[in-house]
Design an enzyme around this catalytic site. Structure first.
Site, PDB file in Angstrom:
ATOM      1  N   LYS A  93       4.240   0.381   9.631  1.00 29.33           N
ATOM      2  CA  LYS A  93       4.400   1.630   8.882  1.00 29.33           C
ATOM      3  C   LYS A  93       3.827   2.804   9.660  1.00 29.33           C
ATOM      4  CE  LYS A  93       3.154  -0.082   4.721  1.00 29.33           C
ATOM      5  NZ  LYS A  93       2.404  -0.054   3.486  1.00 29.33           N
TER       6      LYS A  93
ATOM      7  N   ARG B  58       4.993 -13.327   9.549  1.00 27.93           N
ATOM      8  CA  ARG B  58       5.642 -12.059   9.264  1.00 27.93           C
ATOM      9  C   ARG B  58       6.951 -11.967  10.043  1.00 27.93           C
ATOM     10  NH1 ARG B  58       2.508  -7.642   9.523  1.00 27.93           N
ATOM     11  NH2 ARG B  58       4.116  -6.259  10.259  1.00 27.93           N
TER      12      ARG B  58
ATOM     13  N   GLU C 173       0.879  -1.155   0.000  1.00 25.11           N
ATOM     14  CA  GLU C 173       0.000   0.000   0.000  1.00 25.11           C
ATOM     15  C   GLU C 173       0.925   1.215   0.000  1.00 25.11           C
ATOM     16  OE1 GLU C 173      -3.536   1.360   2.944  1.00 25.11           O
ATOM     17  OE2 GLU C 173      -2.847  -0.696   3.127  1.00 25.11           O
TER      18      GLU C 173
HETATM   19  P1  ATP Z   1       1.855  -2.023   7.898  1.00 23.18           P
HETATM   20  O1  ATP Z   1       0.822  -2.766   8.680  1.00 23.18           O
HETATM   21  O2  ATP Z   1       3.072  -1.683   8.650  1.00 23.18           O
HETATM   22  O3  ATP Z   1       1.299  -0.864   7.124  1.00 23.18           O
HETATM   23  P2  ATP Z   1       1.415  -3.728   5.795  1.00 23.18           P
HETATM   24  O4  ATP Z   1       1.530  -5.189   5.943  1.00 23.18           O
HETATM   25  O5  ATP Z   1       0.046  -3.184   5.819  1.00 23.18           O
HETATM   26  O6  ATP Z   1       2.351  -3.060   6.828  1.00 23.18           O
HETATM   27  P3  ATP Z   1       1.668  -3.512   3.026  1.00 23.18           P
HETATM   28  O7  ATP Z   1       2.111  -2.349   2.235  1.00 23.18           O
HETATM   29  O8  ATP Z   1       0.253  -3.907   2.958  1.00 23.18           O
HETATM   30  O9  ATP Z   1       2.108  -3.206   4.488  1.00 23.18           O
HETATM   31  O10 ATP Z   1       2.603  -4.760   2.776  1.00 23.18           O
HETATM   32  C1  ATP Z   1       2.994  -5.222   1.524  1.00 23.18           C
HETATM   33  C2  ATP Z   1       3.419  -6.650   1.658  1.00 23.18           C
HETATM   34  O11 ATP Z   1       4.489  -6.763   2.579  1.00 23.18           O
HETATM   35  C3  ATP Z   1       2.306  -7.534   2.156  1.00 23.18           C
HETATM   36  O12 ATP Z   1       2.186  -8.633   1.280  1.00 23.18           O
HETATM   37  C4  ATP Z   1       2.726  -7.971   3.519  1.00 23.18           C
HETATM   38  O13 ATP Z   1       2.359  -9.291   3.736  1.00 23.18           O
HETATM   39  C5  ATP Z   1       4.242  -7.824   3.479  1.00 23.18           C
HETATM   40  N1  ATP Z   1       4.760  -7.476   4.792  1.00 23.18           N
HETATM   41  C6  ATP Z   1       4.504  -6.373   5.508  1.00 23.18           C
HETATM   42  N2  ATP Z   1       5.112  -6.431   6.706  1.00 23.18           N
HETATM   43  C7  ATP Z   1       5.784  -7.602   6.747  1.00 23.18           C
HETATM   44  C8  ATP Z   1       6.609  -8.260   7.718  1.00 23.18           C
HETATM   45  N3  ATP Z   1       6.876  -7.721   8.912  1.00 23.18           N
HETATM   46  N4  ATP Z   1       7.135  -9.473   7.397  1.00 23.18           N
HETATM   47  C9  ATP Z   1       6.881 -10.021   6.213  1.00 23.18           C
HETATM   48  N5  ATP Z   1       6.117  -9.476   5.268  1.00 23.18           N
HETATM   49  C10 ATP Z   1       5.558  -8.282   5.520  1.00 23.18           C
HETATM   50 MG    MG Z   2      -1.499  -3.583   4.555  1.00 28.04          MG
END
Ligand code: ATP
Ligand code: MG
Length: 596
Positions: free
Chosen positions: A308, A298, A63
């Site tokens: 984030k 994760r 995102e």
């Molecule tokens: P946040 O909750 O911090 O905003 P997010 O998971 O919503 O993080 P996205 O931009 O949706 O962030 O993530 C893009 C991809 O990265 C997703 O497929 C997610 O599964 C992966 N991802 C995000 N954080 C992690 C993590 N800590 N370990 C492994 N994969 C991750």
């Molecule tokens: Mg997300």
């Protein structure tokens, strides 16, 4: 023990459950007959295309609402790495279905981060860089299809009624009174939603599945909501937007994704994912066989925040200097700190993937970095806490103003990289902690009467030191032992136990050195009752004025070094200016001095 990173796809890699799933699908030819229309699209579009040149398709779907962090790096290495290893393609997909302003800064930074990590999204002549909002038309069509097939309805209960009627773990849900409306009525109401006739929150479109399902996600989940808001891509065309759980499987299906890899929190959503893609396949809307979702744990890294939202708060509230502050676990922060793409790939490979949540120790990341840098980084001498050492018999022995040329290998295991040159004179900088008036047990460095070698130079004998009125050491004095220079026949005439690093006062370069430490003081920040901001380590940055050997005057921004005895350092990519301002960041200490 250096283990160089090899991105050669023929190198066998440790297996894991995802590799096993992919290998099984390849063996069974699960996706072998699929066609690809050249761009994302519906079933008809793909059927008119050629056999899919990609054996598998994965995607990395961020995102664009912040900078990527080390957890994303794991996901990038995983998705792009699997595609690379199995003759597939990984798509970069901006998940921008929320009508919030997409920030071009974030989009650019995400593309940069993926590229810098060593991955590309262009393959088979196509740039697989997509925006989920380009699929809004199809998503709406899918919504109408579900209504027409009797699989969705418009619910006009209040949010509170919906919440209560959803039930909970111990209580089944209760059907909405709107659940039994006719298909015609539902279609009309959905079009009213689309046409802006209903206010935000007045209705939602729900999938009609099972209000008594033990999986609450299957109790008629909402799939479209009303939100009168502009979208950066589609402007004011839409006032209804798909829910993430509806949008994501569709995005995967339109892009011919085979293996949709996500984190464990989506495990409970998998039945809905399957329900949706199977119903759309049944209706002939999406290509078959449909994508499948697979979940992995994760990354949680000790002493690190990987949210984030929280990282944005650190930036917005000024706890760090920006997204690229070298203490940040963002990819731009790690890069500025001195991490290399290869070290992050190595890290991702070593931690592997699993189905169980756990915390990875931060040292795992540092070890991967050292393993990568050890073979690459040029060596250099630096004095981080300088105090002057005067060789009192220098002028008499060597001549006033004489500077003795010394040299050392750029890399001890790579003689072909040449030698670094520097000079020894009457005055040199040494580390303050290399002198003691009264040596503690086991101390082999400078104290009155002791002999040490100035590394790559001569043996000296300490004769005393000067302290100021408050007891602070201001100068150490020594005499040179003649004919003991390193590399000369006399060098072995005297055995000394101490070998100290130094920088000449005459040719040393003054440098700002930023000594970074962990940003959080506790191993699992943000997990307990305390606000994560209260867990910030107040001593995560110490800036010192150091002296470094003259070869470092030519250091280029981003260039990494091993400062002998001290660890790995990088010329700061923002503030270091070759030949003008020397600014180095500590990347990490030496392996064996960890924790000292
Ligand atoms: P946040 O909750 O911090 O905003 P997010 O998971 O919503 O993080 P996205 O931009 O949706 O962030 O993530 C893009 C991809 O990265 C997703 O497929 C997610 O599964 C992966 N991802 C995000 N954080 C992690 C993590 N800590 N370990 C492994 N994969 C991750
Ligand atoms: Mg997300």
């Amino acid at each position: 023990m250096a283990s160089p990173v090899d991105s050669n796809k023929n190198v066998p890699r440790p297996s894991n459950f995802l590799r096993q799933i992919i290998e099984r699908d390849l063996d069974q030819g699960t996706y072998a007959a699929r066609r690809w229309g050249g761009t994302p699209g519906d079933r008809a579009h793909h059927q008119a295309g050629e056999p899919d040149p990609a054996k598998i398709r994965t995607r990395f779907p961020p995102e664009p609402n912040g900078y990527l962090h080390v957890g994303h790096a794991k996901s990038i290495c995983l998705n792009f790495g699997l595609a690379r290893d199995y003759g597939g393609v990984c798509h970069l997909r901006f998940d921008d279905t929320n009508p919030e302003k997409e920030d071009q800064e974030y989009v650019d930074a995400i593309r940069d981060a993926v590229h810098w990590l060593g991955f590309r999204w262009d393959a088979n002549g196509t740039d697989h860089d997509y925006h989920a909002s380009d699929y809004f038309d199809f998503m709406y069509r899918a919504a109408e299809y579900l209504v027409e097939a009797g699989h969705a309805y418009v619910d006009e209960q209040s949010a509170e009624e919906m919440r209560v009627n959803r039930g909970d773990f111990s209580r089944p849900g209760v059907d909405s009174p709107y659940r039994s409306r006719s298909i015609q009525e539902n279609l009309q109401r959905l079009r009213d939603m689309r046409d802006g006739k209903l206010a935000d929150g007045a209705a939602v479109l729900r999938a009609k599945i099972d209000m008594a399902s033990p999986n609450i996600n299957l109790r008629d989940p909402a799939i479209y909501r009303i939100k009168h808001a502009e979208h950066h891509n589609t402007g004011s065309k839409w006032c209804i937007y798909p829910m993430y759980t509806f949008a994501h499987p569709i995005e995967d299906a339109l892009e011919n994704i085979t293996h949709s890899i996500c984190t464990l929190e989506f495990e409970d959503q998998r039945p809905f994912y399957d329900w949706l893609v199977e119903h759309l396949a049944e209706g002939g809307l999406v290509n078959t066989p449909p994508p499948r979702q697979h979940e992995f744990a994760r990354l949680n890294l000790t002493y690190v925040i990987t949210s984030k939202r929280k990282l944005k708060q650190l930036v917005d509230e000024g706890h760090v200097s920006g997204w690229d502050d070298p203490r940040m676990p963002t990819i731009v922060g790690l890069r500025r700190r001195g991490y290399t793409p290869e070290s992050l790939q190595l890290f991702a490979e070593r931690i592997g993937v699993s189905k169980a949540d756990s915390w990875i120790d931060y040292s795992t990341l540092e070890i991967a970095l050292r393993d990568d840098l050890d073979a690459k980084a040029a060596r250099a001498m630096a004095v981080l806490d300088p105090v002057k050492l005067v060789i009192t018999n220098w002028d008499a022995l060597m001549g006033a103003g004489f500077l003795d040329a010394c040299s050392a290998p750029v890399h001890p295991h790579a003689p072909e990289r040449g030698r670094r040159e520097f000079t020894l004179g009457r005055k040199v900088w040494i580390e303050r902690t290399d002198y003691e008036d009264t040596p503690p047990k086991g101390f082999f460095r400078l104290f009155p009467g002791n002999k040490v070698r100035l590394k790559y130079g001569h043996v000296i004998e300490c004769i005393g030191a000067t302290r100021d009125a408050s007891g602070v050491l201001v100068e150490v004095q020594a005499t040179l032992v003649p004919d003991t220079k390193s590399g000369t026949p006399g060098a072995d005439a005297i055995k000394v136990k101490g070998n100290i690093t130094w920088v000449g006062v005459a040719d040393g370069v003054k440098a700002e050195v930023r000594l970074y430490d962990r940003l959080f003081a506790v191993p699992q920040p943000g997990t307990g009752d305390r606000d994560f901001l209260e867990e910030i380590n107040p001593d995560s940055l110490r800036v010192v004025t150091a002296y470094v050997e003259p070869s470092l005057a030519a250091a280029k921004p981003d260039e990494k070094f091993q400062f002998e005895r001290h660890g790995y350092f990088v010329a700061d990519r923002k503030d270091h200016r070759e030949g003008e301002a020397a600014v180095f960041n500590r990347v990490t200490g030496m392996k064996d001095s960890f924790g000292k």
